[in-house]
Design an enzyme around this catalytic site. Structure first.
Site, short mmCIF file in Angstrom:
data_model
loop_
_atom_site.label_atom_id
_atom_site.label_comp_id
_atom_site.label_asym_id
_atom_site.label_seq_id
_atom_site.Cartn_x
_atom_site.Cartn_y
_atom_site.Cartn_z
N LYS A 116 24.29 5.50 -41.77
CA LYS A 116 23.99 4.16 -42.24
C LYS A 116 25.16 3.57 -43.03
O LYS A 116 25.35 2.35 -43.04
CB LYS A 116 22.71 4.17 -43.08
CG LYS A 116 21.48 4.64 -42.29
CD LYS A 116 20.27 4.75 -43.18
CE LYS A 116 19.05 5.24 -42.41
NZ LYS A 116 19.19 6.60 -41.92
N GLU A 185 21.79 1.26 -52.16
CA GLU A 185 21.85 -0.15 -51.82
C GLU A 185 20.84 -0.92 -52.67
O GLU A 185 19.89 -0.32 -53.20
CB GLU A 185 21.55 -0.38 -50.34
CG GLU A 185 20.15 -0.03 -49.90
CD GLU A 185 19.93 -0.21 -48.40
OE1 GLU A 185 20.92 -0.44 -47.68
OE2 GLU A 185 18.78 -0.14 -47.96
N HIS A 220 8.37 4.53 -47.69
CA HIS A 220 9.41 4.00 -46.81
C HIS A 220 9.23 4.46 -45.37
O HIS A 220 10.15 4.37 -44.55
CB HIS A 220 10.81 4.38 -47.30
CG HIS A 220 10.99 4.17 -48.76
ND1 HIS A 220 11.03 2.92 -49.34
CD2 HIS A 220 11.11 5.05 -49.79
CE1 HIS A 220 11.16 3.04 -50.64
NE2 HIS A 220 11.22 4.31 -50.95
N ARG A 276 18.16 5.55 -30.98
CA ARG A 276 17.16 6.40 -30.32
C ARG A 276 15.94 5.54 -30.02
O ARG A 276 15.88 4.36 -30.35
CB ARG A 276 16.74 7.55 -31.25
CG ARG A 276 16.26 7.03 -32.61
CD ARG A 276 15.69 8.12 -33.48
NE ARG A 276 15.49 7.70 -34.85
CZ ARG A 276 14.45 7.02 -35.31
NH1 ARG A 276 13.53 6.63 -34.45
NH2 ARG A 276 14.34 6.72 -36.58
#
Length: 615
Positions: A116, A185, A220, A276
């Protein structure tokens, strides 16, 4: 042409890929750990190969063993599924180097997007440096650089929590993906999770297959997903599709993938690209009338896509059914899944069948249930009704939570965001079990017994049975009479082992009853039959902290010893189960009078880990 496919995965996704392969006349090969020897995916494949040596939690991360299994079984292609090694470029290269077909994107595309942090830089963004985070940056999200599924993620609202969050996220990510890299982040409190499914061939065509909303999440990890994402402006939806295609072309992407965004204040914020197939791919399949696995196989064989994707029709909603207790911090549950059945008219994707065991080593998802209809309102109503009437007999699940979530006005109006469960979990998990369920269970159990064993010529004390329901004990009384079974306050219309009909205040109600040992299911209510004479040894000392699930003790709070003073809510012990870490906290301020847990210790549900004597 591909003739035999090995799926480098387990459970639901392995069974899902096998289904498409069977329909296409392609042989199937399963791999399995020792813990999965009798799992459904290993039973339904044409060939199954044991992966030797590794611990159950690590088995499906052994790419070398999987490649050997493919070669030994005669497979000519490998499908990675999702999770595990599905976004590992080294594994993709190993498959190709072995002369096998890789049903996935090129390794260099995975490499560019699987991390990421690299993906953000590719899209012109930069993650925060954990060492440079200040109070002004809060709240922030600590996130695993590899993998997905909510593992290796922690919200940090206080600066003094950052160090522990980084440590826990690294450990969880390393366990789940074999890569402990994490980054930080900004955390947007009230954004919506919106994503775009893409499909790309080797001839330069990229299809953006509409949008999906996946905002209902716990830890999450997505719980409810739908396509198309409701409430987006035409311009924003087009922007998301354009950005998704740009991301795919930037890495010369091939195959199925998903570009994920957080949408807040009408703006799209790039999150990551999943290289994916996604868990939620069925909603896109339903809306576009596609089989994405079949398309993956065709693309891997070199076939070209049409110039334009098919037209989207209607709306689809998917709910993930988990063996977990939402009211107890989403604690995963284990045990026997006695029965799983949904009504006709909805799609069920699962890796379990009746009688299978839900173990501790892997994700607790039991199934995905999908409804498709001409409109969103119809699809949501159809899915909620199907879940409500489904037979889910076994450990505690999130079924009731799903039904209530789908019927919540914030969801039905399309106003949900990723903070939905933060706001509504307490209300959505309030006990609403049927007050007449214990009586129905007792009458079903009493059916068939000789009336001379219970009926008396002279009036006597009623029969008494006790059940635990929603954590509380319920005592019910009934009588054997000349006319049959009877109970105060209701009229017993019919009673047999599997069905009880009661008339309550003039309304006739049906109760379907199923019993498995001391576990009883009455319609959607789950009960535990209690012994007539409780064992005093089963009583726990006040303040006992018990393991809510089977797992491994991975950490004890630093400096924690017997005699220590603890505060309410303080994390004391951490268990790892199903690749997630679960914190055991002090229920109240007090003194730690006993500490039985030790790092590395394997514990079963109910094991006493520590005792806190309240102040």
């Amino acid at each position: 042409m591909i003739s035999s496919v090995l799926v480098a995965n387990r459970g639901e996704i392995a069974c899902r890929v096998f289904r498409t392969c069977r329909e296409g006349g392609i042989r199937t090969v399963a791999v399995h750990s020792d813990a999965d020897e009798n799992a459904l995916h290993a039973r339904v494949a044409d060939t199954a190969v044991r992966l030797p040596g590794a611990a159950p939690a690590e088995t499906y991360l052994r790419g070398d063993l999987i490649v050997k299994a493919a070669l030994a079984s005669g497979a000519d292609a490998v499908h990675p599924g999702y999770g595990f090694l599905s976004e590992n470029p080294g594994f993709a290269r190993a498959v190709l180097d072995a002369g096998l077909v890789w049903i996935g994107p090129p390794p260099q595309a995975i490499e560019a997007m699987a991390s990421k942090t690299r993906a953000k830089r590719l899209m012109g963004l930069a993650p925060l440096d954990p060492a440079a985070v200040t109070g002004a940056d809060l709240p922030v999200l600590v996130k695993a650089a590899a993998g997905g599924g909510g593992r290796g993620m922690r919200i940090v609202r206080r600066l003094d929590e950052l160090g522990a969050a980084l440590e826990a996220a690294r450990a969880e990510a390393a366990s789940a993906f074999g890569d402990g890299e994490v980054f930080v982040e900004p955390y947007l409190e009230h954004g919506r999770h919106v994503e775009v499914q893409i499909l790309a061939d080797t001839h330069g065509t990229v299809w953006p297959l509409g949008t999906r909303d996946c905002s209902l999440q716990r830890r999450h990890q997505k719980v409810v997903e739908e396509a198309p994402a409701p409430g987006l402006t035409t311009a924003l939806a087009q922007e998301l599709r354009t950005l998704a295609v740009r991301a795919a072309r930037a890495v010369s992407y091939v195959g199925a993938g998903t570009v994920e965004f957080l949408v807040a204040d009408g703006r799209a914020h790039f999150l990551e690209m999943n290289t994916r197939l996604q868990v939620e791919h069925p909603v896109t399949e339903a809306v576009f009338g596609l089989d994405l696995v079949a398309e993956q196989i065709r693309i891997a064989e070199g076939h070209a896509l049409e110039s334009e994707p098919p037209r989207a029709r209607g709306h689809a909603v998917e709910a993930r059914l988990y063996a977990e207790d939402p009211a107890r911090d989403w604690a995963p549950q284990t045990g026997t899944l006695h029965r799983l059945a949904v009504p006709e008219g909805v799609r069920l994707d699962t890796g379990y069948t009746d009688g299978d065991t839900i173990g501790v080593h892997y994700d607790p998802m039991l199934a995905k249930v999908v409804a498709h209809a001409p409109t969103r309102a119809e699809a949501v109503r159809r899915l909620a009704g199907a879940l409500e009437s489904a037979a889910v007999h076994g450990p505690v699940t999130n079924r009731d939570l799903l039904v209530r979530s789908l019927r919540h006005p914030e969801f039905t109006s399309g106003r949900m965001d990723t903070g939905f469960y933060d706001r509504h979990l307490d209300a959505l998990t309030e006990p609403t079990s049927d007050a007449h369920a214990p009586l129905a269970a007792a009458l079903a159990d009493a059916h068939g017994r000789s009336r001379f064993g219970g009926w008396r010529n002279v009036p006597s004390q009623p029969q008494v049975k006790r059940y635990r329901m929603d954590g509380e004990e319920h005592e019910v009384r009934y009588r054997h009479t000349r006319q049959g079974l009877a109970a105060d306050g209701v009229r017993v219309v019919h009673a047999e082992a599997g069905l009880v009909v009661l008339e309550v205040d003039g309304v006739r109600r049906r109760f379907e009853v199923a019993r498995y040992g001391d576990q009883v299911h009455v319609n959607t209510t789950r009960l535990t039959a209690l012994p007539r004479f409780p064992d005093p040894a089963d009583q726990l000392a006040p303040g006992s902290l018990v393991a809510p699930m089977p797992g491994t003790v991975v950490r004890i709070a630093e400096g924690l010893t017997e005699g220590a003073t603890v505060r309410a809510g303080q994390g004391l012990i951490w268990l790892e189960a199903m690749k997630m870490q679960h914190q055991i906290s002090a229920p109240a301020a007090g003194t730690l009078t006993a500490l039985h847990a030790k790092p590395g210790q394997q514990v079963e549900p109910g094991t006493v880990l520590a005792v806190v004597e309240p102040t």
